[in-house]
Design a protein around this motif. Structure first.
Motif, PDB file in Angstrom:
ATOM      1  N   LEU A 184      14.074  -1.189  22.624  1.00  0.00           N
ATOM      2  CA  LEU A 184      14.826  -0.923  21.650  1.00  0.00           C
ATOM      3  C   LEU A 184      15.087   0.498  21.256  1.00  0.00           C
ATOM      4  CD1 LEU A 184      14.729  -4.088  19.450  1.00  0.00           C
ATOM      5  CD2 LEU A 184      16.640  -3.378  20.703  1.00  0.00           C
ATOM      6  N   ALA A 185      14.080   1.173  21.074  1.00  0.00           N
ATOM      7  CA  ALA A 185      13.821   2.335  20.645  1.00  0.00           C
ATOM      8  C   ALA A 185      14.274   3.480  21.946  1.00  0.00           C
ATOM      9  CB  ALA A 185      12.332   2.983  20.343  1.00  0.00           C
ATOM     10  N   TYR A 244      16.543   2.424  23.985  1.00  0.00           N
ATOM     11  CA  TYR A 244      17.555   2.254  24.332  1.00  0.00           C
ATOM     12  C   TYR A 244      18.717   2.754  23.339  1.00  0.00           C
ATOM     13  CZ  TYR A 244      16.708  -0.153  28.916  1.00  0.00           C
ATOM     14  OH  TYR A 244      16.256  -0.725  30.027  1.00  0.00           O
ATOM     15  N   ARG A 245      18.151   3.004  22.118  1.00  0.00           N
ATOM     16  CA  ARG A 245      18.920   3.169  21.033  1.00  0.00           C
ATOM     17  C   ARG A 245      19.904   4.337  21.007  1.00  0.00           C
ATOM     18  NH1 ARG A 245      16.776   3.291  14.540  1.00  0.00           N
ATOM     19  NH2 ARG A 245      18.899   3.819  13.730  1.00  0.00           N
ATOM     20  N   SER A 252      23.327   2.993  21.671  1.00  0.00           N
ATOM     21  CA  SER A 252      24.103   2.353  20.667  1.00  0.00           C
ATOM     22  C   SER A 252      25.300   2.872  20.337  1.00  0.00           C
ATOM     23  CB  SER A 252      23.146   2.021  19.548  1.00  0.00           C
ATOM     24  OG  SER A 252      22.797   3.276  18.995  1.00  0.00           O
ATOM     25  N   TRP A 299      18.021  -2.071  13.946  1.00  0.00           N
ATOM     26  CA  TRP A 299      17.314  -0.693  14.499  1.00  0.00           C
ATOM     27  C   TRP A 299      16.695  -0.321  13.451  1.00  0.00           C
ATOM     28  CZ3 TRP A 299      18.418  -0.215  19.333  1.00  0.00           C
ATOM     29  CH2 TRP A 299      19.519  -0.511  20.069  1.00  0.00           C
TER      30      TRP A 299
END
Length: 247
Positions: free
Chosen positions: A168-169, A171-172, A175, A247
């Motif tokens: 997630l970090a 691909y952030r 966003s 996030w």
């Protein structure tokens, strides 16, 4: 029964009944019956409409192809088979991303092998800027499904959740990019799916093995086929239940 898939596909492409009638050389009332009464067009008309709306014939008219013919076509959708995901040549992943013009869709839990490429975010942003619609589904790191999968892989209950948070970090930065959507899901993941326009890599999940050691199949969508469409619809089902990440 109305053909809602056909109706929606035409609306999504901004195509009027009259335009479809001209393209297929039939009366507009015939097109109306295809939509409102669920009448099945002749094969040549199905092919033309599928091309116009950029959907498969099998999706628009699931019952138009006989089961035997559907199975035959689906067999032809299989391009290659790999005993392990890690045995897929890197140039295949690169080619599929670079050649994508419409869709990139990814369904997995963490997919840390993708984040090993520091240029991936930049390349995906470039594809989005060129008009490619990108949807990424990562696991919900707080879900019991992720915890269970982590234990089943023999890496401890919290290890996979930590990998998801790292992903997630990674691909952030995407966003806030127009054309990119990222969600988290809490479904039991039977397969990881990587779609690039009309090609797809499906990484099966095997109990007790990490995904990289499980088999992978390479598919190419064919009109009237059922295999590619099955996995595509599975992706859609997960997408509908997923939520925005925290996030």
């Amino acid at each position: 029964m109305p053909n809602e898939r056909l109706r929606d596909a035409l609306l999504q492409r901004g195509l009027a009944v009259e335009e479809v009638a001209r393209a297929t050389r039939v009366d507009p009332k015939t097109v109306e019956r295809w939509i409102t009464q669920g009448r099945t067009p002749y094969a040549r008309h199905r092919h033309a409409i599928a091309g116009m709306v950029q959907e498969s014939e099998n999706y628009l008219w699931p019952n138009a192809v006989t089961p035997g013919r559907k199975a035959e076509i689906s067999g032809s959708e299989l391009i290659d088979f790999y005993p392990h995901r890690h045995s897929v040549p890197n140039d295949i992943w690169t080619r599929l991303i670079e050649h994508s013009k419409k869709h990139i869709e990814i369904l997995l839990y963490s997919g840390m092998f993708l984040t090993d490429d520091p240029s991936l975010v930049k390349r995906l942003k470039g594809k989005a800027d060129s008009g490619v619609k990108i949807r990424i589904l990562l696991g919900d790191p707080t879900s019991r499904e992720v915890a269970r999968r982590s234990e089943e892989e023999g890496i401890g209950k919290t290890t996979l959740a930590a990998k998801v948070r790292n992903a997630l970090a990674f691909y952030r930065p995407l966003s806030e990019v127009s054309g990119v959507q990222i969600k988290c899901h809490s479904t039991t993941l039977y397969n990881s799916i990587y779609r690039f326009d009309d090609e797809m890599l499906v990484n099966t999940h095997v109990y007790g093995f990490m995904a990289g050691h499980a088999p992978l199949i390479h598919l190419r969508r064919l009109a009237g086929g059922d295999l590619f469409e099955t996995y595509s619809e599975s992706f859609e089902s997960v997408w509908q239940t997923a939520k925005n990440p925290k996030w």
